[in-house]
Design a protein around this motif. Structure first.
Motif, mmCIF file in Angstrom:
data_model
loop_
_atom_site.group_PDB
_atom_site.id
_atom_site.type_symbol
_atom_site.label_atom_id
_atom_site.label_comp_id
_atom_site.label_asym_id
_atom_site.label_seq_id
_atom_site.Cartn_x
_atom_site.Cartn_y
_atom_site.Cartn_z
ATOM 1 N N LEU A 1 0.820 -1.209 0.000
ATOM 2 C CA LEU A 1 0.000 0.000 0.000
ATOM 3 C C LEU A 1 0.860 1.268 0.000
ATOM 4 O O LEU A 1 0.400 2.329 -0.434
ATOM 5 N N GLU B 1 0.910 2.755 -3.320
ATOM 6 C CA GLU B 1 -0.281 3.530 -3.656
ATOM 7 C C GLU B 1 -0.257 4.898 -2.995
ATOM 8 O O GLU B 1 -0.660 5.895 -3.597
ATOM 9 N N TYR C 1 -2.166 4.374 8.978
ATOM 10 C CA TYR C 1 -2.435 3.101 8.305
ATOM 11 C C TYR C 1 -1.831 1.994 9.155
ATOM 12 O O TYR C 1 -0.616 1.961 9.381
ATOM 13 N N ALA D 1 -0.842 -1.698 9.623
ATOM 14 C CA ALA D 1 -0.531 -2.898 8.845
ATOM 15 C C ALA D 1 0.279 -3.906 9.657
ATOM 16 O O ALA D 1 1.035 -4.693 9.106
ATOM 17 N N LEU E 1 -6.967 3.823 8.813
ATOM 18 C CA LEU E 1 -7.133 2.794 7.793
ATOM 19 C C LEU E 1 -6.429 1.551 8.327
ATOM 20 O O LEU E 1 -5.223 1.580 8.587
ATOM 21 N N GLU F 1 -5.669 -2.757 8.298
ATOM 22 C CA GLU F 1 -5.663 -3.983 7.520
ATOM 23 C C GLU F 1 -6.772 -4.922 8.011
ATOM 24 O O GLU F 1 -7.268 -4.795 9.123
ATOM 25 N N LYS F 2 -7.138 -5.870 7.159
ATOM 26 C CA LYS F 2 -8.114 -6.882 7.562
ATOM 27 C C LYS F 2 -7.366 -8.083 8.156
ATOM 28 O O LYS F 2 -6.176 -8.268 7.879
ATOM 29 N N HIS G 1 -8.704 -2.035 4.876
ATOM 30 C CA HIS G 1 -8.106 -2.239 3.552
ATOM 31 C C HIS G 1 -8.566 -3.570 2.973
ATOM 32 O O HIS G 1 -7.918 -4.610 3.129
ATOM 33 N N PRO H 1 -9.077 -4.768 -0.719
ATOM 34 C CA PRO H 1 -8.829 -4.295 -2.084
ATOM 35 C C PRO H 1 -9.903 -4.665 -3.098
ATOM 36 O O PRO H 1 -10.134 -3.927 -4.062
ATOM 37 N N TYR I 1 -12.635 -2.306 -4.777
ATOM 38 C CA TYR I 1 -12.182 -1.214 -5.643
ATOM 39 C C TYR I 1 -11.663 -1.751 -6.976
ATOM 40 O O TYR I 1 -10.894 -1.088 -7.653
ATOM 41 N N LEU J 1 -9.387 3.375 -3.206
ATOM 42 C CA LEU J 1 -9.445 3.394 -1.746
ATOM 43 C C LEU J 1 -8.826 4.665 -1.164
ATOM 44 O O LEU J 1 -9.423 5.320 -0.302
ATOM 45 N N ILE J 2 -7.632 5.025 -1.614
ATOM 46 C CA ILE J 2 -6.951 6.182 -1.034
ATOM 47 C C ILE J 2 -7.723 7.466 -1.324
ATOM 48 O O ILE J 2 -7.920 8.300 -0.434
#
Length: 322
Positions: free
Chosen positions: A18, A21, A70, A72, A93, A95-96, A122, A124, A127, A284-285
Motif C-alpha cells: 500500500l 499507492e 495506516y 498494517a 485505515l 488492515e483486515k 483495507h 482491495p 475497488y 481506496l486512497i
C-alpha cells in the motif's frame, strides 16, 4: 484540496504494497513509517525520501503532523494500535481482519464513532472490476433468483511458500480463515446482509500452536440465503480459491482473486475477458481522503468489519480444537 499526511505502522509485505499507492497519490504525503525492525524502518523511510523512521508506534500516532494512520501490523496488534491512533485524533485505515476478536472489534468501532474518526479497512476487492461487475449483476437481478453462494479455499501448503511470516501459520492470529476468508465474507455481507447463523466443523493439527487445516461450514444470511464453505490445507492439487454466486439465470465466479467466470443456464463457466468487466471508478486512497474532508465516500468501514469479525470468531471457535 490540501494533502493529508499518513503515518504507516507495520512494514511487512502488505504494508509495503500500500506504500506504493500512497506514494503515487497526489493527495497523500507519507510523514513517518514505523516497524519494530529498525533496519526495515530505516530502509523504507529512505526509499520514501524525507520520511521519519520509527520503531515505537506511540511516537508515530502522537505526531501532530500525522492526519491518517495506516495500521498494517499483524491482527493481534490491530486493537492496541488503532485505539491509540483514535485517542490521538487520527483517522484510521486498518488492515483486515479488523481485530483478533469480536470484543476488540466492537470496542474499536465504538471508540472510532465516539471520536468522530474516519475509519476503514483495507479490502482491495471492492475497488476492482470483479466486485463492480458482480454488484451490478446482483442489483440488476440478472442472475435470477440467487440459490446459493459457495466459497472454496484449497491450499497445498499453509502458509504459502511466499508467505513465511512468524504469525500467519499460528492458531493465535493466523490461518486461512482469518487471512483469506475475510475478503469473501466482506463481499457477502456487503451484497446480501448479515450472517445470522453459522454451523461449522474446523480441523486443527495436534500442534496447538498451528492454524487450522480444514473447514466445512454453512452460513445462513438474514434473507435466508445459505453459503457453503470448503477450506482445506495439505491436498496435492495446486492452490484454488473461488467465490461463486449461483443463480437461476446466471452463475458468476471469482477465481484466484482476479479471474471472473460466468455461465448462463445449462452452460459451463467460461472466462469473462477483463475488457468486458465493469471497471471500478473508485480508489481506496482517494475515497479515504474524501471522507476526511467530509465528502461522501465509498469505504468498507469498521461496522462492516465487525460483521465479518463475528463470523470469523464463530468459525474459529468451532470444531476439533486440539
Amino acid at each position: 484540496m490540501s494533502t493529508k499526511r499518513v503515518g504507516i505502522v507495520g512494514l511487512g509485505v502488505v504494508g509495503q504494497r500500500l506504500i506504493k499507492e500512497f506514494k503515487s497519490n497526489s493527495q497523500i504525503e507519507i510523514d513517518a513509517v514505523c516497524d519494530v525492525n529498525e533496519q526495515l524502518a530505516q530502509q523504507t523511510a529512505s526509499e520514501c525520501v524525507g520520511v521519519i523512521a520509527l520503531t515505537d508506534y506511540q511516537e508515530l500516532v502522537s505526531r501532530k503532523s500525522v492526519d491518517i494512520v495506516y495500521v498494517a501490523v499483524p491482527p493481534a496488534h490491530h486493537h492496541t494500535v488503532v485505539l491509540s491512533s483514535i485517542e490521538h485524533g487520527k483517522h484510521v485505515l486498518c488492515e483486515k481482519p479488523l481485530a483478533n476478536s469480536r470484543l476488540e472489534a466492537q470496542e474499536m468501532l465504538k471508540k472510532a464513532k465516539q471520536g468522530n474518526i474516519v475509519h476503514a479497512i483495507h479490502f482491495p476487492l471492492p475497488y476492482n472490476a470483479p466486485f463492480t461487475t458482480m454488484k451490478k449483476l446482483i442489483e440488476n437481478q440478472e442472475l435470477g433468483e440467487i440459490l446459493r453462494i459457495s466459497i472454496k479455499m484449497h491450499f497445498d501448503v499453509w502458509p504459502r511458500v511466499w508467505q513465511q511470516t512468524p504469525w500467519i501459520g499460528t492458531r493465535e492470529q493466523g490461518g486461512f480463515i482469518r487471512e483469506i476468508m475475510p475478503h469473501y465474507l466482506q463481499m457477502i455481507v456487503h451484497f446480501f446482509g448479515k450472517v445470522v447463523d453459522t454451523k461449522a466443523h474446523v480441523d486443527f493439527p495436534d500442534d496447538v500452536e498451528k492454524s487450522e487445516t480444514g473447514l466445512i461450514a454453512t452460513l445462513t444470511l438474514a434473507n435466508g440465503l445459505q453459503v457453503l464453505v470448503d477450506g482445506l490445507v495439505g491436498q496435492a492439487e495446486k492452490e484454488k480459491i473461488a467465490f461463486t454466486i449461483h443463480g437461476t439465470e446466471q452463475t458468476i465466479s471469482l477465481e484466484d482473486w482476479r479471474v471472473v467466470k460466468k455461465a448462463h443456464r445449462g452452460e459451463e463457466l467460461t472466462v469473462v475477458e477483463p475488457a468486458d468487466l465493469i471497471p471500478s471508478n473508485v480508489n481506496l486512497i482517494d475515497e479515504f481522503v474524501k471522507a476526511t474532508t467530509g465528502e461522501e465516500a465509498f469505504l468498507i468501514d469498521f461496522e462492516e468489519g465487525l460483521l465479518v469479525q463475528e463470523v470469523l470468531e464463530t468459525l474459529h471457535n468451532s470444531g476439533n480444537q486440539a
